[in-house]
Enzyme design. Structure first.
Site, PDB file in Angstrom:
ATOM      1  N   ASP A  22       5.084   2.221  -3.060  1.00 59.19           N
ATOM      2  CA  ASP A  22       3.719   2.586  -2.720  1.00 59.19           C
ATOM      3  C   ASP A  22       2.962   2.789  -4.035  1.00 59.19           C
ATOM      4  O   ASP A  22       3.578   3.013  -5.088  1.00 59.19           O
ATOM      5  CB  ASP A  22       3.739   3.880  -1.896  1.00 59.19           C
ATOM      6  CG  ASP A  22       2.352   4.390  -1.587  1.00 59.19           C
ATOM      7  OD1 ASP A  22       1.490   3.594  -1.188  1.00 59.19           O
ATOM      8  OD2 ASP A  22       2.130   5.611  -1.759  1.00 59.19           O
ATOM      9  N   ASP A  57       5.166   8.579  -1.293  1.00 57.54           N
ATOM     10  CA  ASP A  57       4.876  10.017  -1.220  1.00 57.54           C
ATOM     11  C   ASP A  57       4.457  10.459   0.178  1.00 57.54           C
ATOM     12  O   ASP A  57       4.369  11.650   0.437  1.00 57.54           O
ATOM     13  CB  ASP A  57       3.730  10.355  -2.177  1.00 57.54           C
ATOM     14  CG  ASP A  57       2.405   9.781  -1.699  1.00 57.54           C
ATOM     15  OD1 ASP A  57       1.505  10.564  -1.332  1.00 57.54           O
ATOM     16  OD2 ASP A  57       2.274   8.546  -1.658  1.00 57.54           O
ATOM     17  N   ASP A  88      -0.637   4.627  -4.696  1.00 53.61           N
ATOM     18  CA  ASP A  88      -1.305   5.896  -4.955  1.00 53.61           C
ATOM     19  C   ASP A  88      -0.363   7.073  -4.752  1.00 53.61           C
ATOM     20  O   ASP A  88       0.304   7.187  -3.726  1.00 53.61           O
ATOM     21  CB  ASP A  88      -2.513   6.049  -4.028  1.00 53.61           C
ATOM     22  CG  ASP A  88      -3.582   4.992  -4.289  1.00 53.61           C
ATOM     23  OD1 ASP A  88      -3.474   4.286  -5.308  1.00 53.61           O
ATOM     24  OD2 ASP A  88      -4.510   4.870  -3.463  1.00 53.61           O
TER      25      ASP A  88
END
Length: 281
Positions: A15, A188, A17
């Protein structure tokens, strides 16, 4: 999985960001987009509000849809070539300082092991692709904006979010011969659980509370990234530059420690050079 006639390979899916970057890619690029006249200050404020809710609260479907709607509304009418030009020029200065050193170390390690590195992001492909090149990724899965006559229409042709990320990972694995049991995925956000569950080695990076709970329940690895760095190693020179960064950090620590010792012992005069009388106070 193994495709006939070729050995199974592995890949690492990241991922973007808050996993590779310490902040949202769109927020990191807000200043150059504003300077280029593509964004207004009101756009920046609305985008920051949407991203703040996404970052501080659970990244559920409703909040993610808000970010999606904001993306569609903001880019409506933008010239595609102009955006690409601005982003290409801006990534070095405005994005590179937010890249996690830990992510670069992992990308370097996966490449050394012969694995491909893939950035998988819900952000627009025109934002993600230059950042992926910056960090040395091999492939990109990202949202695609609809274009008509060289301008964005405000519609999204493909939204790389939630289950769509997992589907893209499986499709890429089938196309490129990745053995998903040998693959890694890093994220995250709890919204990326479908992608994490698709691979044999899921890793929760700086996870939100929901993902942390789930990772502990399922026995997934949890990592903490905390070191955004201003200098990114280029692929092929990664180890040398990482060593340089480590050496610089060690030298800085030594200088700070020496300064603290000097301040602590400031009441003592430094020893005089040989052959000179001591200075009078």
């Amino acid at each position: 999985m193994q495709t006939a006639g070729r050995p199974a390979r592995a890949a690492a899916f990241f991922d973007l960001d808050k996993t590779v970057l310490a902040r949202s890619s769109s927020l990191a690029l807000g200043r150059p987009l504003l300077a280029a006249g593509l964004l207004t200050r009101a756009d920046v404020a609305r985008s920051a509000s949407a991203q703040l809710g996404y970052a501080l609260l659970a990244a559920d479907h409703r909040r993610s849809e808000r970010v999606r709607e904001q993306l569609s509304r903001v880019v409506d009418g933008w010239e595609v070539a102009r955006l690409q030009e601005v982003v290409e020029r801006a990534v070095e200065r405005f994005v590179r300082p937010y890249v996690y050193l830990e992510a670069i170390e992992l990308i370097t390690r996966h490449h050394a092991e012969g694995s491909d590195v893939v950035i998988v992001s819900a952000s627009s492909e025109d934002l993600v692709a230059p950042i992926a090149r910056l960090v040395g990724a091999d492939h990109v899965v990202a949202s695609r904006m609809a274009v008509l006559d060289g301008r964005y229409t405000g519609q999204i042709d493909y939204y790389a979010y939630g289950p769509a990320k997992a589907a893209a990972v499986r499709e890429l694995a089938a196309d490129r011969g990745y053995d998903l049991a040998r693959c890694w995925a890093y994220s995250d956000s709890v919204t990326d659980v479908p992608m994490l569950a698709t691979v044999g080695h899921p890793v929760a990076v700086n996870p939100d509370r929901a993902l942390l709970r789930l990772a502990r329940t399922r026995g997934w690895e949890v990592r903490r990234f905390a070191r955004p760095v201003p200098l990114l190693p280029r692929r092929g020179a990664s180890l040398g530059l990482l060593g340089l960064c480590a050496g610089a950090a060690l030298a800085g620590w030594w200088l700070l420690r020496r300064g603290a010792l000097r301040r602590r012992n400031g009441r003592h005069a430094p020893p005089s050079p040989p052959g000179r009388p001591p200075r009078r106070r």
